[in-house]
Design a protein around this motif. Structure first.
Motif, short mmCIF file in Angstrom:
data_model
loop_
_atom_site.label_atom_id
_atom_site.label_comp_id
_atom_site.label_asym_id
_atom_site.label_seq_id
_atom_site.Cartn_x
_atom_site.Cartn_y
_atom_site.Cartn_z
N GLU A 5 0.82 -1.20 0.00
CA GLU A 5 0.00 0.00 0.00
C GLU A 5 0.87 1.26 0.00
OE1 GLU A 5 -4.30 0.01 1.91
OE2 GLU A 5 -2.80 -0.68 3.32
N THR A 6 0.55 2.18 -0.86
CA THR A 6 1.22 3.48 -0.86
C THR A 6 0.56 4.38 0.18
OG1 THR A 6 -0.28 4.42 -2.51
CG2 THR A 6 1.69 3.24 -3.32
N PRO A 7 1.26 5.45 0.62
CA PRO A 7 0.62 6.39 1.55
C PRO A 7 -0.71 6.93 1.03
CG PRO A 7 2.97 6.80 1.47
CD PRO A 7 2.67 5.76 0.41
N GLU A 8 -0.78 7.19 -0.29
CA GLU A 8 -2.03 7.69 -0.88
C GLU A 8 -3.16 6.69 -0.71
OE1 GLU A 8 -4.75 10.06 -2.54
OE2 GLU A 8 -2.67 10.71 -2.30
N LYS A 9 -2.90 5.40 -0.97
CA LYS A 9 -3.92 4.37 -0.83
C LYS A 9 -4.33 4.20 0.63
CE LYS A 9 -2.89 1.61 -4.95
NZ LYS A 9 -2.46 0.28 -5.46
N ILE A 10 -3.36 4.25 1.53
CA ILE A 10 -3.66 4.11 2.96
C ILE A 10 -4.56 5.26 3.41
CG2 ILE A 10 -2.68 4.12 5.28
CD1 ILE A 10 -0.17 2.83 4.09
N LEU A 11 -4.22 6.48 3.00
CA LEU A 11 -5.00 7.64 3.43
C LEU A 11 -6.41 7.58 2.85
CD1 LEU A 11 -4.77 10.16 5.15
CD2 LEU A 11 -4.12 11.43 3.10
N LEU A 144 -0.13 13.15 4.16
CA LEU A 144 0.59 12.12 3.40
C LEU A 144 2.06 12.09 3.79
CD1 LEU A 144 -0.98 12.61 -0.14
CD2 LEU A 144 -1.15 10.56 1.27
N ARG A 145 2.66 13.25 3.98
CA ARG A 145 4.07 13.31 4.35
C ARG A 145 4.30 12.64 5.71
NH1 ARG A 145 4.53 18.41 4.29
NH2 ARG A 145 5.28 18.58 2.15
N ILE A 146 3.44 12.92 6.67
CA ILE A 146 3.58 12.32 8.00
C ILE A 146 3.44 10.81 7.93
CG2 ILE A 146 2.43 12.12 10.24
CD1 ILE A 146 1.86 15.14 10.07
N LEU A 147 2.44 10.33 7.19
CA LEU A 147 2.23 8.90 7.06
C LEU A 147 3.43 8.23 6.38
CD1 LEU A 147 0.37 6.44 7.33
CD2 LEU A 147 -0.70 7.10 5.16
N GLN A 148 3.95 8.84 5.33
CA GLN A 148 5.08 8.27 4.61
C GLN A 148 6.32 8.20 5.50
OE1 GLN A 148 6.61 10.59 1.29
NE2 GLN A 148 6.99 8.72 0.14
N VAL A 149 6.61 9.28 6.21
CA VAL A 149 7.80 9.30 7.06
C VAL A 149 7.70 8.28 8.20
CG1 VAL A 149 9.08 10.71 8.72
CG2 VAL A 149 8.41 11.68 6.51
N LEU A 150 6.54 8.17 8.83
CA LEU A 150 6.38 7.24 9.94
C LEU A 150 6.49 5.79 9.47
CD1 LEU A 150 3.51 8.88 12.03
CD2 LEU A 150 5.97 8.91 12.49
N ASN A 151 5.99 5.50 8.28
CA ASN A 151 6.05 4.13 7.76
C ASN A 151 7.45 3.75 7.30
OD1 ASN A 151 3.42 3.37 8.25
ND2 ASN A 151 2.68 3.96 6.23
N ARG A 152 8.23 4.73 6.85
CA ARG A 152 9.55 4.42 6.31
C ARG A 152 10.66 4.52 7.35
NH1 ARG A 152 9.91 7.17 0.27
NH2 ARG A 152 8.30 5.88 -0.72
N THR A 153 10.38 5.13 8.49
CA THR A 153 11.42 5.33 9.49
C THR A 153 11.69 4.04 10.25
OG1 THR A 153 10.76 7.65 9.75
CG2 THR A 153 12.08 6.68 11.51
#
Length: 301
Positions: A5-11, A144-153
């Motif tokens: 799932e991409t951040p866009e799909k998750i959101l 989206l930025r917050i979700l992406q950073v938290l998932n990739r960290t």
């Protein structure tokens, strides 16, 4: 959470499954869930039953020999901060999600709800100096930025989580009054109650407590290795022994009681989320609770 799932799909999934259902409950008024007053003093008035004790103005009270409280002007723009625990213990999960995935999804929901009305939200992950700080911004891109950073960290540095240090850092960083979410499993070193109290005196603090049912009771599966994700220490435990399972259950219950008592004592509202369920019902329950205790206040825009 699906791996691909991409951040866009998750959101989009969270918007459909969580945000729209909350809109139906709140008729789109997100400040019924998340609201913090400003520090712009409007007036001092005499205390009335139901007023928050932390708003008492002790200087005026001493002069007048009666209780008086401070009232503040409402902020037109709300700025919120998400303090997100990415310690190794948050990588545990046996049901629908890992705890850190639930933390990231709640952070995304909160960011989306806040930013779609033009308000700002920032994010601070802990522990570890190398974990990201996302400055407050508005707009869907910020969620989206917050979700992406938290998932990739990656998980934070080893050792026991020091929630108190993270809260103290947030307190030094935030000058004006903010709405602050502390998102964690609260498996941390002791001594976090004082920093949380100090933070709550200047800001509107909400604790988002994330748990996994498998952490609360040992299964009867014989002798198994159990590893502490925070310290890396491993020990072998005979789970077929009823006394061992009972002792573990009592230990977890005592720990949970201490967390609840601390949050209650420091006057911090707690939203409890589980890896085994969705966040909609707990959020609705949380909103209802805040409304019943007289904190349902709608600011004029």
């Amino acid at each position: 959470m699906a791996v691909m799932e991409t951040p866009e799909k998750i959101l989009r999934r969270l918007e459909f499954k969580v945000v729209r259902r909350l809109d139906g409950f709140l008729f789109g008024d997100y400040r019924g869930i998340f609201y913090g007053p400003s520090l712009d003093l409007a007036e001092v008035r005499e205390y009335q039953p139901g007023d928050e004790v932390k708003r008492i103005d002790w200087n005026v009270t001493a002069r007048m020999n009666r209780l008086f409280i401070r009232q503040y002007l409402e902020e037109r723009e709300l700025t919120a901060w998400l303090l997100v625990d990415l310690s190794p213990s948050m990588g545990f999960g046996t049901r629908r999600h890992l705890k850190r995935e639930v933390a990231a999804e709640f952070a995304a929901v909160a960011a989306y709800i806040i930013t779609r009305h033009g308000d700002k939200v920032g994010c601070l992950a802990f522990p570890g100096r190398r974990l990201p700080v996302i400055p407050p911004r508005a707009g869907r891109v910020q969620a989206l930025r917050i979700l992406q950073v938290l998932n990739r960290t990656e998980a934070g540095e080893g050792g026991l989580t020091d929630l108190g240090a993270a809260v103290r850092h947030a307190g030094r960083m935030l000058r004006r009054r903010r709405l602050v979410f502390v998102i964690s499993d609260f498996l941390t070193q002791p001594g976090w109650d004082g920093p949380l109290r100090d933070l709550g005196q200047r800001h509107d603090v909400i604790a988002v407590w994330i748990r996994d049912p498998a952490e609360e009771e040992l299964p009867d599966v014989g002798v198994i290795p159990i590893r502490d994700p925070e310290t890396g220490q491993q020990t072998w435990v005979d789970t077929s022994d009823r006394r061992v399972r009972a002792a573990y259950r009592d230990l977890v219950q005592a720990q949970q009681t201490r967390i609840r008592d601390t949050l209650r004592r420091e006057r911090v509202d707690a939203l409890e989320l589980s890896t085994a369920g969705t966040m909609v019902d707990p959020l609705v329950k949380f909103v209802t609770y805040r409304k019943q205790r007289g904190r349902w206040r709608l600011p004029g825009r």
